[in-house]
Scaffold this motif. Structure first.
Motif, short mmCIF file in Angstrom:
data_model
loop_
_atom_site.label_atom_id
_atom_site.label_comp_id
_atom_site.label_asym_id
_atom_site.label_seq_id
_atom_site.Cartn_x
_atom_site.Cartn_y
_atom_site.Cartn_z
N PHE A 39 46.42 38.38 33.34
CA PHE A 39 46.47 39.82 33.44
C PHE A 39 47.24 40.70 32.28
CE2 PHE A 39 44.69 44.33 34.25
CZ PHE A 39 43.72 43.84 34.04
N GLN B 185 52.45 37.76 45.03
CA GLN B 185 51.64 37.75 43.55
C GLN B 185 50.62 37.65 43.22
OE1 GLN B 185 53.40 33.28 41.45
NE2 GLN B 185 52.06 34.38 39.82
N VAL B 186 50.75 38.68 42.03
CA VAL B 186 49.17 39.65 41.08
C VAL B 186 48.66 38.33 40.35
CG1 VAL B 186 47.86 41.19 41.07
CG2 VAL B 186 49.68 41.08 42.19
N THR B 187 47.82 38.11 40.66
CA THR B 187 47.45 37.29 38.84
C THR B 187 45.83 37.03 39.30
OG1 THR B 187 47.76 34.84 38.54
CG2 THR B 187 47.13 34.90 40.59
N THR B 188 45.54 36.83 37.95
CA THR B 188 44.24 36.61 37.65
C THR B 188 43.72 35.38 37.22
OG1 THR B 188 44.01 37.36 35.09
CG2 THR B 188 43.28 39.29 36.98
N LEU C 224 42.85 42.20 45.59
CA LEU C 224 43.42 43.43 45.68
C LEU C 224 42.16 44.14 45.96
CD1 LEU C 224 46.19 44.29 43.91
CD2 LEU C 224 46.05 44.33 45.84
N MET D 271 37.84 40.96 40.49
CA MET D 271 39.44 41.47 41.41
C MET D 271 40.48 40.80 41.81
SD MET D 271 37.22 40.71 44.72
CE MET D 271 38.07 42.17 46.10
N PHE D 272 42.08 41.32 41.46
CA PHE D 272 43.59 40.65 41.18
C PHE D 272 43.40 40.07 42.73
CE2 PHE D 272 43.99 44.32 39.04
CZ PHE D 272 45.38 43.40 38.08
N GLN D 273 44.65 38.10 42.83
CA GLN D 273 44.11 37.90 44.05
C GLN D 273 45.87 37.95 44.22
OE1 GLN D 273 42.78 33.62 42.53
NE2 GLN D 273 44.21 32.85 44.94
N LEU E 207 53.24 42.45 43.84
CA LEU E 207 53.01 43.83 44.62
C LEU E 207 54.18 44.28 45.20
CD1 LEU E 207 50.37 43.01 47.30
CD2 LEU E 207 50.47 44.46 44.86
N ALA F 254 40.31 44.24 37.84
CA ALA F 254 40.74 43.38 36.89
C ALA F 254 40.08 43.54 36.19
CB ALA F 254 40.72 41.90 37.17
#
Lengths: 464, 464
Positions: free
Chosen positions: B199, B176-179, A206, A174-176, B206, A233
């Motif tokens: 990623f 923010q969207v992150t891995t 997400l 998953m995306f954080q 978003l 992800a």
């Protein structure tokens, strides 16, 4: 812009306009001119096909018009003239051509063919090409067909949340989502990230599925569907995976596995028929230029009764077939795409629901069958693609669901509300998920998921 | 479940069923029983109203049925009997009642009234209450009305991306969207977070709007709309803000400001009329229990010609009104909600488009008017709520757009593709944004955005 008629209207209601004055506006797709006269193919975005505009040097701006770059926008006033001997049914003999907006002469979509790979690098312009105007109009019409199908049957459309603090199947990838400062995140006393300081006061991601939330609404409204974005992800660079895609997740109360299959089969046929009816020009284009057997295959699906066969029987058929697969077939293992395609393309030659999979290869919420080995799940396989829908009857027994979660080591605290859906009414219910992009690939014959998403997001790609 | 008739069908087609045997299934909303007979109000989720089931001690499971907890699910076979003297039009005299699924006796939605605040803590169960079954059915029907309106007019539905590496208006407040591993993120040589390892290979967020992407499709398809989730990481704990909400963003090519206003006005009226037609029971409920003037107000909006007035004239009217506002009115400042409501509720007593705002309080992409001071923007204000729609004509001139971006210090590199939309055809176009939850609040009279979103996400809240 007033008094303008859409090109779609001209094509669909030709008789009302022939020999009359019309005004159109649109973009130049091609233009060729001599000293005396010229031809412009105009597309106004409302219709797959262009209209031909014939103009001559009686126009006072003839020279300016003759040199307009592709993709300039113009409006045209003239007479619609039937051309029974030509390729196109009619054309406009222009009295006036007005330049609405100039383009630059290096517009990248000139008449020559481009690869889909190249067109992805100009995702902001590619809908101006034939192929992508067809793909994205079909995507729109198919989305509407899905809404129409469910709304006409009184399903309630539910917008399940995208940001979530739980995860549907323990799926992991998953995306954080965060507003913390990545460089200097707040820490707890024992040195962990202090998510109580994050926007939602806890770690959040997400969603990978709206199903669990959807169940909660099905147990109030009986029949519901979601239709929204979903995220994975996964670091997989294939033609069938995107990081952001749309899912349709219907959920039906008082419905068992066969009720779900009835609904899913009816829905697929409805959407295919609706698109073929509404977009005949686009579908003809796909059949001619993208995938030669497309229309035949879709017609076949729309008129077949889908086959239903148990996983156990399917495994036996595959073993008996004598076919050598890359991955061996074995009861207890998940079916691979090659197995799925062999079942639907070679053995049954039509869509197939494979039912009652071994419980260990399926999710915790699926209803345990009486044999204690399999669950009431069913995947729908279609020729040319394999799995297109996955679904199941849900475990409605609080006791059995709890036991299964314990056996899998799932945290029941996180799922307190999901368990309460059973505590307050152990109602039989079933549901399924349809990957919307997979459906669009299936309907258009396009073979890369990046080409059915307006601005695709995949590993390493987040442009536009 | 086969052979079952929906309660909606009974209410809508009463004559076809009276004096006949019917079978229904649903959930127990209330139950009372003596030693001889009992009454159950059953709701099956398909309809706002319940159906009354009368049963007596001739049933062999009479005692079991008499004690069923609220929210248990049952199926009932019996005769539909007209009850012309009663509150409800008919009832079922049961031949058999079968328990489909048991509930627990501590079901929290007993007959007594609960506060909306409390019901938010059981968002998974609240759609089983009258108020929320009404809200979320109306939400579904209104969503469909929006699709229907645009699809019937051949607008193309575009799914713009949610994960983005740019931001629409330099708005800032984004998730923010992150891995990346938050605890040990990879760093570049100069000690910054190394987003090339994330990623997407760059920092991503978003989206706060799909408009810019939508424009790219309008310049291919002419008329398009988006309808999807949008995010704001604003730390504002109000009744009108959520971190995740749905937006409708139509975009029309060859359309000026007045074309947008025509479209938006027609759309609002269409959606209101469609909901009032499809959900009369729910609307009556809102009018009676949530907001007494609701139906009158909606009918008024649906039948009024919306007023159109320039910002400059509106400011003058407000100054002349003699009304003392909390925030002073001054040309050049944005209108506050109190000003907006005074205009629409007191001065015009109907919806108002305020047009041509000072350029400095509006976004960079709006078309500069000839006065060089104002832009071709228009906000739609409605009684009871204030702004419900914001829109504008977009700057189609590459030169003017570039100059405006330079003046505001925007990074033109990031917007290369947005600028190319002009480079390749400077086509007039306009568009607008409708906050879907605002619309639902307006149509239902519900006053808190948390009560029109199935599982709301706000500062500090990400449950379920």
């Amino acid at each position: 812009m007033k008094d303008v008629v859409y090109i779609k209207t001209l094509y669909r209601n030709e008789k009302d306009y022939v020999d009359k004055k019309v005004k159109i506006s649109g973009w130049i797709r091609t233009l060729r001119a001599s000293n005396a006269f010229g031809f412009i193919e105009v597309n106004d975005g409302t219709f797959f096909k262009n209209i031909q505009v014939v103009f001559d040097n009686k126009l006072e701006n003839f020279k300016e018009i003759s040199k307009l770059p592709i993709s300039s926008s113009i409006s045209v006033t003239g007479t619609l003239v039937a051309t029974p001997d030509a390729k196109q049914p009619f054309e406009i003999h222009a009295d006036a051509v007005v330049v609405e907006g100039m383009s630059n002469s290096d517009f990248p979509l000139q008449k020559k063919r481009h690869t889909f790979e190249y067109l992805r690098t100009i995702s902001h312009l590619r809908p101006r090409s034939n192929a992508f105007s067809a793909v994205f109009r079909v995507r729109s019409v198919a989305a509407y067909a899905i809404h129409k199908f469910f709304q006409e049957r009184d399903f309630v459309y539910v917008n399940t949340p995208l940001i979530t603090s739980s995860d549907c199947e323990g799926a992991g990838e998953m995306f954080q989502v965060t507003t913390l400062d990545m460089k200097n995140p707040p820490l707890t006393e024992d040195g962990k990230i202090d998510y109580s300081k994050d926007f939602f006061g806890k770690q959040s991601h997400l969603t990978v599925s709206g199903q669990l939330n959807g169940e909660s609404y099905a147990l109030a409204f009986r029949n519901i569907y979601t239709f929204g974005p979903t995220f994975r992800a996964e670091n997989s660079n294939t033609t069938r995976h995107a990081a952001e895609f749309w899912m349709v997740e219907p959920e039906l109360a008082f419905a068992d596995l066969s009720d779900y299959m009835d609904c899913a089969e009816e829905m697929l046929k409805y959407v295919i028929n609706y698109v073929m009816e509404q977009c005949p020009e686009e579908m003809e284009f796909f059949n001619k230029f993208i995938d030669k057997g497309l229309l035949e295959r879709l017609n076949h699906v729309a008129t077949s009764d889908f086959k239903r066969i148990s996983y156990t029987d399917a495994v036996e058929l595959l073993l008996k077939s004598g076919k050598e697969f890359e991955y061996p077939v074995k009861w207890g293992d998940d079916l691979q795409t090659e197995h799925e395609r062999y079942l639907t393309e070679e053995i049954f030659k039509k869509p197939v629901f494979v039912t009652d999979y071994p419980k260990d290869i399926k999710a915790f919420y699926m209803k345990l069958n009486d044999d204690n080995k399999t669950v009431a799940a069913a995947d729908c396989l279609v020729p040319g693609i394999g799995e297109i829908i996955g679904g199941s009857q849900r475990e409605e027994s609080l006791e059995k669901l709890s036991a299964r979660m314990d056996a899998l080591g799932l945290d029941k605290e996180t799922y307190w509300w999901y368990l309460e859906l059973r505590k307050y009414g152990e109602t039989m219910h079933s549901g399924f998920g349809l990957g919307f992009e997979r459906l669009i690939m299936y309907i258009t014959g396009m073979s890369n998921i990046r080409d059915v998403i307006p601005f695709p997001r995949t590993t390493g790609l987040c442009e536009f």
